[in-house]
Design a protein around this motif. Structure first.
Motif, PDB file in Angstrom:
ATOM      1  N   MET A   1      64.115  56.022  68.384  1.00 43.48           N
ATOM      2  CA  MET A   1      64.165  55.351  69.435  1.00 43.48           C
ATOM      3  C   MET A   1      64.519  56.615  70.597  1.00 43.48           C
ATOM      4  N   PHE A   2      65.665  57.414  70.319  1.00 45.44           N
ATOM      5  CA  PHE A   2      66.164  58.456  70.960  1.00 45.44           C
ATOM      6  C   PHE A   2      65.065  59.367  71.213  1.00 45.44           C
ATOM      7  N   LEU A   3      64.015  59.562  70.472  1.00 47.01           N
ATOM      8  CA  LEU A   3      62.963  60.525  70.738  1.00 47.01           C
ATOM      9  C   LEU A   3      62.311  60.020  72.443  1.00 47.01           C
ATOM     10  N   GLY A   4      62.398  58.692  72.542  1.00 47.70           N
ATOM     11  CA  GLY A   4      61.825  58.638  73.877  1.00 47.70           C
ATOM     12  C   GLY A   4      62.748  59.199  75.097  1.00 47.70           C
ATOM     13  N   LEU A   5      63.994  59.228  74.833  1.00 46.02           N
ATOM     14  CA  LEU A   5      64.798  60.083  75.814  1.00 46.02           C
ATOM     15  C   LEU A   5      64.735  61.468  75.821  1.00 46.02           C
ATOM     16  N   THR A   6      64.432  62.011  74.867  1.00 47.11           N
ATOM     17  CA  THR A   6      64.173  63.444  74.804  1.00 47.11           C
ATOM     18  C   THR A   6      62.750  63.669  75.409  1.00 47.11           C
ATOM     19  N   VAL A   7      61.705  63.035  75.043  1.00 43.78           N
ATOM     20  CA  VAL A   7      60.443  63.216  75.531  1.00 43.78           C
ATOM     21  C   VAL A   7      60.352  63.187  77.096  1.00 43.78           C
ATOM     22  N   ALA A   8      61.238  62.343  77.490  1.00 44.53           N
ATOM     23  CA  ALA A   8      61.282  62.013  79.009  1.00 44.53           C
ATOM     24  C   ALA A   8      61.554  63.248  79.689  1.00 44.53           C
ATOM     25  N   ASN A   9      62.671  64.045  79.001  1.00 45.22           N
ATOM     26  CA  ASN A   9      62.903  65.296  79.583  1.00 45.22           C
ATOM     27  C   ASN A   9      61.848  66.533  79.695  1.00 45.22           C
ATOM     28  N   ILE A  10      60.667  66.214  78.745  1.00 41.28           N
ATOM     29  CA  ILE A  10      59.799  67.178  78.588  1.00 41.28           C
ATOM     30  C   ILE A  10      58.353  66.733  79.521  1.00 41.28           C
ATOM     31  N   VAL A  11      58.222  65.601  79.718  1.00 40.90           N
ATOM     32  CA  VAL A  11      57.303  64.929  80.272  1.00 40.90           C
ATOM     33  C   VAL A  11      57.652  64.089  81.537  1.00 40.90           C
ATOM     34  N   GLY A  12      58.576  63.009  81.326  1.00 39.88           N
ATOM     35  CA  GLY A  12      58.689  62.245  82.336  1.00 39.88           C
ATOM     36  C   GLY A  12      59.259  62.782  83.602  1.00 39.88           C
ATOM     37  N   VAL A  13      60.554  63.554  83.381  1.00 41.89           N
ATOM     38  CA  VAL A  13      61.212  64.289  84.705  1.00 41.89           C
ATOM     39  C   VAL A  13      60.416  65.300  85.354  1.00 41.89           C
ATOM     40  N   PRO A  14      59.553  66.141  84.772  1.00 44.97           N
ATOM     41  CA  PRO A  14      58.667  67.059  85.447  1.00 44.97           C
ATOM     42  C   PRO A  14      57.637  66.283  86.089  1.00 44.97           C
ATOM     43  N   ALA A  15      57.173  65.393  85.505  1.00 48.56           N
ATOM     44  CA  ALA A  15      55.843  64.522  86.017  1.00 48.56           C
ATOM     45  C   ALA A  15      56.696  63.880  87.184  1.00 48.56           C
ATOM     46  N   GLY A  16      57.701  63.216  87.161  1.00 49.03           N
ATOM     47  CA  GLY A  16      58.464  62.283  88.222  1.00 49.03           C
ATOM     48  C   GLY A  16      58.661  63.175  89.409  1.00 49.03           C
ATOM     49  N   THR A  17      59.269  64.272  89.251  1.00 49.88           N
ATOM     50  CA  THR A  17      59.423  65.419  90.146  1.00 49.88           C
ATOM     51  C   THR A  17      58.347  65.679  90.781  1.00 49.88           C
ATOM     52  N   ALA A  18      57.296  65.957  90.095  1.00 55.79           N
ATOM     53  CA  ALA A  18      55.906  66.387  90.808  1.00 55.79           C
ATOM     54  C   ALA A  18      55.547  65.266  91.690  1.00 55.79           C
ATOM     55  N   ILE A  19      55.643  64.211  91.166  1.00 50.02           N
ATOM     56  CA  ILE A  19      55.126  62.835  91.910  1.00 50.02           C
ATOM     57  C   ILE A  19      55.915  62.671  93.075  1.00 50.02           C
ATOM     58  N   GLY A  20      57.258  62.908  93.010  1.00 48.29           N
ATOM     59  CA  GLY A  20      58.267  62.631  94.144  1.00 48.29           C
ATOM     60  C   GLY A  20      57.972  63.718  95.312  1.00 48.29           C
ATOM     61  N   GLN A  21      57.647  65.009  94.947  1.00 50.94           N
ATOM     62  CA  GLN A  21      57.188  65.956  95.805  1.00 50.94           C
ATOM     63  C   GLN A  21      55.970  65.934  96.469  1.00 50.94           C
ATOM     64  N   ALA A  22      55.011  65.340  95.844  1.00 51.81           N
ATOM     65  CA  ALA A  22      53.729  65.151  96.420  1.00 51.81           C
ATOM     66  C   ALA A  22      53.552  63.840  97.192  1.00 51.81           C
ATOM     67  N   LEU A  23      54.193  62.711  96.822  1.00 44.70           N
ATOM     68  CA  LEU A  23      53.998  61.433  97.406  1.00 44.70           C
ATOM     69  C   LEU A  23      55.133  60.616  97.926  1.00 44.70           C
TER      70      LEU A  23
END
Length: 407
Positions: free
Chosen positions: A132-154
């Motif tokens: 279950m906690f793997l979802g939290l760790t994967v968020a730091n690899i994929v979710g956070v960088p992708a979310g930051t990129a989306i926020g900066q672009a859109l």
């Protein structure tokens, strides 16, 4: 592993993304809201406040709600909080949205950990919780960088709209994949509160506050440490944070099987190795390749402590584990706030950018000391009880003392 764990991991991914993505969006939010970056930084604290308040409050309110329904309701609140953040007309509304999004965080992981443990056999429970906690760790690899990129672009609002969509997906997944669990093991609020006051539970929470506080004493200032001391460019920070997330994921993968085999030794080893790693980081931080390697190591060792702590607290509050399990999430957020504060105190005192690592060493060792004390007290209590039983039952006088259920 049951498919229900996938639903829990998707939920954890959404929670992890919204928790940490704000750090990368602060300049965008500050510009849009017409405020300073430090003032926008309170949005990070607002989420943490929501976690600390919501974990015991929502868990207590939902003590008799079937756990599957509770998980869906908590993700519903999470989705509403992120949607409110995306649509916030001003800074105050955004601050309120962040608190609202943080409220279900601790309760979700508290209930989710109990559900994950019940989905598998006893010898695989730590692995289930770690999944279950793997979802939290994967968020730091994929979710956070992708979310930051989306926020900066859109625009930053787009990021929270995407997180809201993840919340809806999580709700559907939970409703479809998590089985209905009987209420026979659920206790009322009184049982949950009494379990939270158990000595071993309190010591476990203190271990989390101090031990994991060491991680956040360093992580909170990682960007400045890597640019000011290591000499990396600002543009490298996305890679650095992703490396930390990779370490967290590796730590979660390793922690599950190790915790199932030997709970307390895994906790002791993780905290001791964490202190040693931060001391090593302090020594090699000015060497680029070594510093980046240590970022992965710190992420791995830091997250190795979460699964054994979660399982330890659940086992010691075994008759009413949900509130104690949720309280553990509050403890981790107090560690976040306290570690960041102490690291900042060291920097402000003029001890330099390396000083948070030494603060982290002290905190990790303090957590290790509390954990060892708890283990000694637990073993002493168990041995004493086994001797009482042996005296009263013929044929058990020479029986070997029963080992503690906590490992």
């Amino acid at each position: 592993m049951p498919l229900a764990l996938l639903a829990l991991a998707i939920s954890a991914f959404g929670i992890g993304t919204t928790e940490f993505v704000m750090m990368g969006l602060l300049p965008n939010v500050a510009d849009d809201m017409g405020t300073s970056v430090p003032t926008a930084g309170y949005l990070v604290s607002a989420y943490a406040i929501g976690v600390v308040i919501g974990a015991p409050l929502l868990t207590a309110v939902g003590a008799r709600v079937p756990r599957k329904r509770m998980l869906v309701l908590l993700m519903g609140l999470f989705t509403v909080g992120n949607l409110a953040s995306a649509l916030a007309p001003g800074y105050g509304a955004l601050l309120a949205g962040r608190v609202l999004a943080g409220l279900p965080h601790g309760a979700f992981f508290g209930v989710g950990a109990v559900v994950a443990a019940r989905l598998v056999t006893e010898d695989r429970r730590a692995r289930a919780v770690a999944t279950m906690f793997l979802g939290l760790t994967v968020a730091n690899i994929v979710g956070v960088p992708a979310g930051t990129a989306i926020g900066q672009a859109l625009g930053w609002r787009a990021t929270f709209l995407v997180v809201s969509a993840i919340g809806l997906l999580a709700m559907v997944s939970l409703a479809a994949l998590v089985p209905h669990l009987s209420l026979e093991h659920q206790r009322g609020v009184g049982h949950e509160v009494r379990a939270l006051g158990h000595r071993q539970v309190v010591l476990g929470l203190l271990t989390a506050v101090f031990g994991f506080g060491g991680v956040f004493a360093v992580y909170s200032y990682l960007a400045s440490i890597m640019t000011e001391v290591t000499g990396l460019a600002d543009s490298s920070m996305t890679i650095v944070l992703a490396l930390f997330g990779i370490g967290m994921t590796l730590g979660a993968l390793v922690a599950g099987p190790l915790t199932d085999r030997a709970l307390r030794p895994t906790l002791y080893g993780g905290l001791g190795a964490l202190a040693a790693a931060m001391l090593a980081f302090h020594a090699v931080v000015d060497i680029k390749w070594a510093a980046m390697t240590m970022v992965v190591v710190l992420g791995g060792l830091g997250f190795m402590t979460t699964t054994p702590l979660q399982m330890l607290i659940m086992q010691n509050a075994r008759h009413a584990p949900t509130l104690a399990s949720a309280g553990n999430q509050s403890a981790f957020n107090l560690a976040n706030a306290g570690g960041a504060w102490l690291g900042g105190v060291a920097i402000a005192a003029g001890w330099g950018w390396r000083s948070p690592m030494l603060v982290g060493v002290v905190l990790a060792l303090a957590g290790l000391g509390i954990a060892v004390l708890a283990g000694a007290l637990d073993r002493g209590t168990t041995v004493s009880r086994s001797r009482i039983v042996a005296r009263g039952v013929p044929g058990l006088r020479r029986a070997r003392p029963v080992e503690s259920v906590s490992g």
